[in-house]
Design an enzyme around this catalytic site. Structure first.
Site, short mmCIF file in Angstrom:
data_model
loop_
_atom_site.label_atom_id
_atom_site.label_comp_id
_atom_site.label_asym_id
_atom_site.label_seq_id
_atom_site.Cartn_x
_atom_site.Cartn_y
_atom_site.Cartn_z
N TYR A 206 0.82 -1.21 0.00
CA TYR A 206 0.00 0.00 0.00
C TYR A 206 0.86 1.26 0.00
O TYR A 206 0.45 2.31 -0.51
CB TYR A 206 -0.94 0.00 1.21
CG TYR A 206 -2.10 -0.95 1.06
CD1 TYR A 206 -3.28 -0.55 0.43
CD2 TYR A 206 -2.02 -2.25 1.54
CE1 TYR A 206 -4.34 -1.42 0.28
CE2 TYR A 206 -3.07 -3.14 1.39
CZ TYR A 206 -4.23 -2.72 0.76
OH TYR A 206 -5.29 -3.59 0.61
N GLU B 27 -8.00 -7.89 5.32
CA GLU B 27 -7.10 -8.89 4.73
C GLU B 27 -6.35 -9.66 5.81
O GLU B 27 -6.16 -10.88 5.69
CB GLU B 27 -6.13 -8.18 3.77
CG GLU B 27 -6.83 -7.67 2.52
CD GLU B 27 -6.11 -6.52 1.84
OE1 GLU B 27 -4.91 -6.29 2.15
OE2 GLU B 27 -6.74 -5.83 1.02
#
Length: 390
Positions: A98, A140
């Site tokens: 990310y 996740e």
């Protein structure tokens, strides 16, 4: 929760950012792949980059997330985030990635909005990005923790390869090593990694098309002559070969309870319906099940025998078929699927899978028939363009 400082800035700039986001997305991917071409090997789809669908999906998801925050500053769009999180886990996306996305995305934003960008606007959109990223990372992490092992990708060996209809193939695989197997749920998919002729690995998601929860994986793929992965699977992969598969993912799964089900599919979208049907048959379920399928020809219906067999085994199941090219004695409706004369059971949950225009049409028809939106579920193959096109 979107902060009080950022809310007015996001509200004011959302129309412009939403308008520019498709260009921003293209700029972002161009920057990221120029710096990290290795991301094409086993992660990003070259086909989806080429046809623009991945850029559309990214633009749509960011715009939808920001719009939700503006309208509902204290919540997040849970259904959209869950869908993305499952896709990321099937690709073994990790938190540090990310940071990479943030760097190149915000370089692209700064370039495309150079005439209006200010530090305050950057800070506000940074907050939006990390609200979305941290929500996904949390989801996740939970999915990774729930798996049977800490290896989300593992080798599986092909033990059967069988024709399915006129242009599809069903692959059956068993574990190639001792990695613990995470049981699947009816309706889930796996990522399949395939080595291309040029040595690059490409990944695609395929719905599991047979019994759930077992130590085998069965998926069915239709040949896309213009694609990259399905031709390699059909042409090159043989019994005894190994493929890398992910743990089963996907949140569009068979609901518990005894309420009625409507399984509506078109083309190769029959795969999750077939998995759900097989699981119901294995359980000896007495649930009312209405199976609706649309196909170009009877011969092309990839999982016809399996689905007809399971419908026959279920005491409260019925099937209606639509064919673009009907044949004598098939009992099918002519043309495209319509719910106009279909009696949807009361309190039914509706599951849709097929081309996006098909699902949009059927969802609208189901809503007009009185099915609440929360009881209508859909599965998308490839990048989710539903939000991007809405």
């Amino acid at each position: 929760m979107l902060s009080a400082q950022s809310l007015p800035l996001i509200t004011a700039t959302l129309p412009l950012v939403g308008e520019r986001m498709p260009v921003i997305a293209r700029n972002f991917y161009g920057r990221m792949f120029a710096a990290h071409p290795e991301l094409f090997d086993g992660l990003f789809s070259r086909s989806n980059q080429k046809n623009g669908s991945q850029q559309q999906a990214l633009a749509g998801s960011i715009a939808a997330f920001a719009t939700h925050l503006v309208n509902n500053p204290e919540t997040t769009p849970e259904a959209m985030l869950s869908r993305i999180a499952h896709k990321h886990v099937s690709l073994d996306i990790r938190p540090e990635q990310y940071d990479v996305v943030y760097q190149y995305l915000f370089e692209a934003i700064a370039e495309e909005l150079s005439e209006v960008i200010t530090p305050e606007i950057v800070d506000a959109w940074t907050e939006v990005y990390w609200l979305m990223a941290h929500a996904l990372i949390k989801l996740e992490s939970g999915l990774y923790s729930a798996a049977a092992s800490d290896h989300p990708l593992a080798p599986w060996v092909v033990v059967a390869k069988e024709a399915a209809g006129t242009d599809a193939v069903t692959f059956t695989l068993e574990p190639a090593d001792d990695t613990p197997v995470t049981p699947s749920l009816p309706g889930q998919y796996v990522s399949v990694t395939v080595r291309m002729p040029d040595g690059i690995h490409q990944v695609r998601q395929y719905s599991l098309s047979a019994s759930a929860g077992t130590d085998t994986r069965v998926f069915t793929t239709r040949l896309d002559a213009d694609g990259e992965v399905s031709p390699a699977l059909h042409r090159d992969v043989q019994i005894g070969d190994q493929l890398i598969l992910s743990n089963p993912c996907g949140d569009i799964t068979l609901s518990t309870g005894d309420s009625p089900l409507v399984l509506a599919s078109a083309g190769i979208g029959c795969t999750p319906s077939a998995s759900i049907l097989r699981s119901l048959a294995d359980q000896g379920s007495r649930r009312e099940v209405l199976v609706l399928h649309a196909e170009s020809t009877l011969e092309r219906w990839a999982l016809r025998d399996q689905m007809l067999e399971d419908v026959a085994l279920l005491e409260a199941a019925e099937l209606e078929l639509w064919l673009e090219v009907p044949s004598d004695g098939d009992g099918a409706h002519d043309g495209f699927m319509s719910l106009a004369n279909v009696a949807i059971p009361e309190n039914a949950s509706v599951y849709l899978c097929g081309p996006l225009p098909f699902m949009r049409s059927l969802r609208s028809q189901a809503l007009e028939s009185g099915v609440p939106a929360e009881r209508i579920h859909y599965e998308v193959f490839g990048p989710d363009l539903w939000l991007a096109g809405s």
